[in-house]
Design a protein around this motif. Structure first.
Motif, PDB file in Angstrom:
ATOM      1  N   ARG A  48     110.434  26.842 -50.954  1.00 42.66           N
ATOM      2  CA  ARG A  48     110.344  28.302 -50.840  1.00 42.66           C
ATOM      3  C   ARG A  48     110.540  28.735 -49.404  1.00 42.66           C
ATOM      4  O   ARG A  48     111.179  29.763 -49.133  1.00 42.66           O
ATOM      5  CB  ARG A  48     108.990  28.775 -51.373  1.00 42.66           C
ATOM      6  N   HIS A  74     116.541  34.988 -52.910  1.00 42.55           N
ATOM      7  CA  HIS A  74     115.354  35.729 -53.363  1.00 42.55           C
ATOM      8  C   HIS A  74     114.969  35.318 -54.791  1.00 42.55           C
ATOM      9  O   HIS A  74     113.777  35.193 -55.104  1.00 42.55           O
ATOM     10  CB  HIS A  74     115.605  37.235 -53.293  1.00 42.55           C
ATOM     11  N   ARG A  75     115.976  35.106 -55.639  1.00 45.73           N
ATOM     12  CA  ARG A  75     115.670  34.639 -56.992  1.00 45.73           C
ATOM     13  C   ARG A  75     115.033  33.248 -56.950  1.00 45.73           C
ATOM     14  O   ARG A  75     114.104  32.958 -57.724  1.00 45.73           O
ATOM     15  CB  ARG A  75     116.948  34.627 -57.843  1.00 45.73           C
ATOM     16  N   HIS A 127     111.338  33.610 -55.958  1.00 47.09           N
ATOM     17  CA  HIS A 127     110.452  34.078 -57.033  1.00 47.09           C
ATOM     18  C   HIS A 127     110.275  33.016 -58.121  1.00 47.09           C
ATOM     19  O   HIS A 127     109.187  32.903 -58.691  1.00 47.09           O
ATOM     20  CB  HIS A 127     110.989  35.389 -57.607  1.00 47.09           C
ATOM     21  N   SER A 128     111.318  32.218 -58.368  1.00 46.71           N
ATOM     22  CA  SER A 128     111.179  31.123 -59.315  1.00 46.71           C
ATOM     23  C   SER A 128     110.198  30.075 -58.791  1.00 46.71           C
ATOM     24  O   SER A 128     109.317  29.596 -59.522  1.00 46.71           O
ATOM     25  CB  SER A 128     112.555  30.476 -59.557  1.00 46.71           C
ATOM     26  N   THR A 139     107.862  30.600 -56.531  1.00 51.52           N
ATOM     27  CA  THR A 139     106.535  31.213 -56.452  1.00 51.52           C
ATOM     28  C   THR A 139     105.823  31.149 -57.797  1.00 51.52           C
ATOM     29  O   THR A 139     104.620  30.863 -57.861  1.00 51.52           O
ATOM     30  CB  THR A 139     106.651  32.677 -55.984  1.00 51.52           C
ATOM     31  N   ASP A 174     102.979  35.183 -51.039  1.00 50.47           N
ATOM     32  CA  ASP A 174     103.563  36.016 -52.100  1.00 50.47           C
ATOM     33  C   ASP A 174     103.600  37.485 -51.693  1.00 50.47           C
ATOM     34  O   ASP A 174     104.604  38.177 -51.895  1.00 50.47           O
ATOM     35  CB  ASP A 174     102.750  35.864 -53.387  1.00 50.47           C
ATOM     36  N   GLU A 176     106.219  38.154 -49.037  1.00 48.90           N
ATOM     37  CA  GLU A 176     107.567  38.178 -49.616  1.00 48.90           C
ATOM     38  C   GLU A 176     107.844  39.518 -50.289  1.00 48.90           C
ATOM     39  O   GLU A 176     108.935  40.082 -50.162  1.00 48.90           O
ATOM     40  CB  GLU A 176     107.721  37.038 -50.633  1.00 48.90           C
ATOM     41  N   LEU A 177     106.863  40.046 -51.012  1.00 51.40           N
ATOM     42  CA  LEU A 177     107.059  41.324 -51.699  1.00 51.40           C
ATOM     43  C   LEU A 177     107.147  42.471 -50.705  1.00 51.40           C
ATOM     44  O   LEU A 177     107.915  43.419 -50.914  1.00 51.40           O
ATOM     45  CB  LEU A 177     105.914  41.553 -52.690  1.00 51.40           C
ATOM     46  N   ALA A 223     113.334  41.280 -57.069  1.00 47.34           N
ATOM     47  CA  ALA A 223     112.087  40.699 -57.589  1.00 47.34           C
ATOM     48  C   ALA A 223     111.974  41.042 -59.073  1.00 47.34           C
ATOM     49  O   ALA A 223     111.182  41.900 -59.466  1.00 47.34           O
ATOM     50  CB  ALA A 223     110.881  41.216 -56.817  1.00 47.34           C
ATOM     51  N   ASN A 235     110.708  39.585 -61.605  1.00 50.75           N
ATOM     52  CA  ASN A 235     109.485  39.235 -62.337  1.00 50.75           C
ATOM     53  C   ASN A 235     108.342  40.217 -62.093  1.00 50.75           C
ATOM     54  O   ASN A 235     107.254  40.042 -62.643  1.00 50.75           O
ATOM     55  CB  ASN A 235     109.030  37.826 -61.938  1.00 50.75           C
TER      56      ASN A 235
END
Length: 365
Positions: A17, A102-103, A106-107, A109, A202, A205-206, A269, A271
């Protein structure tokens, strides 16, 4: 032994990550530079074309000894810069590559969160892990990593160092917070909030995702409130969020602009359940006028602990808290001045926060 192996997969995922976080940041930085160079060169080219070489040459002759050939060469150079920047965009596809990273983030994470939950439950004796459980997690890890964008050994070693440095920094910050912590501390709560958010990869990142979507966007609500309450209750696993509230203030905002920002958030993002609101358009039936600013809009939130917003600006976190942060860090829930009493009480009943955070002091309206 099973827990140790699962935790090892989690640590490897955190390093991966970190790799994709570094690469996403690098792609976005390069794209910003290319976009800026293209805009400047295109504007200058349009200026040359609009005025004409002769007029520009005559204007410059009074200031510098510039030949007409030099003016033409400058124009051709600008055209070349625009052409090179356009070709670079087509070749390197920086926005697409950043979205891929970025995908991947999130995967990874999602996998890290599930691995952490599994280890926590096993440590607490709530589940008994078997070899079959380990194999399922391994297969998921292999399937996930096989779909990630490739990385070099050099990138892996650099990200491993960055990850280790973050771990040491987080441990030092966490120790400082524990030394100064507690619901009644008088330390700088604004600094403490920033440190708590920085402890959560997390959430950082957001915040970065929101920053890339627009420089006037802030995150508010449970994203901030829950992080502080979880920390003060000593929870190692973050309380899940139903959604993430993003707010901004723009009286001249158009629907297309609002929808494009929301699409960008969902793309970067996917998810996350994003909630995007323009506070300039919010209307409270018990108040006669709309809010004149974002800060005033926060003043009209339900309770003081929720009336806090945070945004990331070039990696630095900014906090907007019109009522301060004392109630938030003192674990106090109280209505904001003038808020409708029945609406507030109904919200408190619905949220049932005391069940998740038993140390809260909740005031009724």
């Amino acid at each position: 032994m099973i827990i140790v192996r699962i935790d090892k997969l989690r640590r490897h995922s955190e390093i991966l990550r970190q790799i994709h976080s570094n690469k996403a940041f690098k792609c976005e930085r390069r794209q910003r530079l290319i976009t800026l160079a293209t805009m400047i060169a295109a504007a200058a080219t349009a200026f040359f074309a609009f005025l004409g070489f002769d007029k520009i040459h005559n204007q410059l002759k009074g200031l510098w000894n510039v030949s007409e050939q030099a003016v033409e060469l400058s124009y051709n150079t600008l055209v070349l810069v625009v052409l090179i920047a356009t070709i670079a965009n087509l070749i390197y596809r920086l926005p697409e590559r950043a979205a891929e990273h970025h995908r991947a983030i999130h995967s990874l994470t999602a996998f890290i969160r599930d691995a952490e939950d599994t280890v926590e439950l096993a440590d607490a004796g709530l589940v008994c892990l078997t070899t079959a459980d380990l194999e399922k997690i391994r297969e998921r890890y292999k399937g996930m990593t096989s779909s990630l964008p490739p990385s070099t050994d050099k990138e892996f070693l650099r990200s491993k160092k960055d990850y280790a440095a973050k771990r040491r920094s987080s441990a030092a910050i966490n120790q400082t917070l524990m030394d100064n912590g507690g619901p009644n501390t008088t330390t700088d709560n604004r600094g403490r909030l920033i440190e708590i958010l920085r402890l959560s990869h997390d959430r950082l990142e957001l915040l970065h995702v929101v920053e890339t979507a627009g420089n006037n966007l802030w995150i508010t609500g449970g994203f901030i409130r829950n992080a502080v309450w979880d920390h003060l209750h000593g929870y190692r696993v973050s309380t899940p969020l139903d959604d993430i509230d993003v707010v901004y203030f723009d009286r001249d905002s158009k629907v297309d602009s609002h929808d494009s920002v929301l699409r960008l958030l969902r793309t970067n993002a996917p998810n996350i359940d994003w909630s995007l609101k323009n506070q300039a358009e919010m209307r409270d039936p018990w108040l006669p006028t709309p809010p004149p600013s974002l800060e005033d809009a926060l003043r009209r939130f339900t309770d003081t602990a929720t009336a806090v917003a945070v945004r990331s600006v070039d990696g630095s976190l900014e906090v907007l808290a019109p009522y301060g942060l004392e109630d938030l860090f003192n674990l106090v829930v109280r209505p904001t001045p003038g808020f409708d009493a029945s609406t507030y009480n109904a919200r408190i009943e619905k949220k049932n926060w005391a069940q998740t955070w038993p140390n809260l002091t909740i005031h009724r309206a």
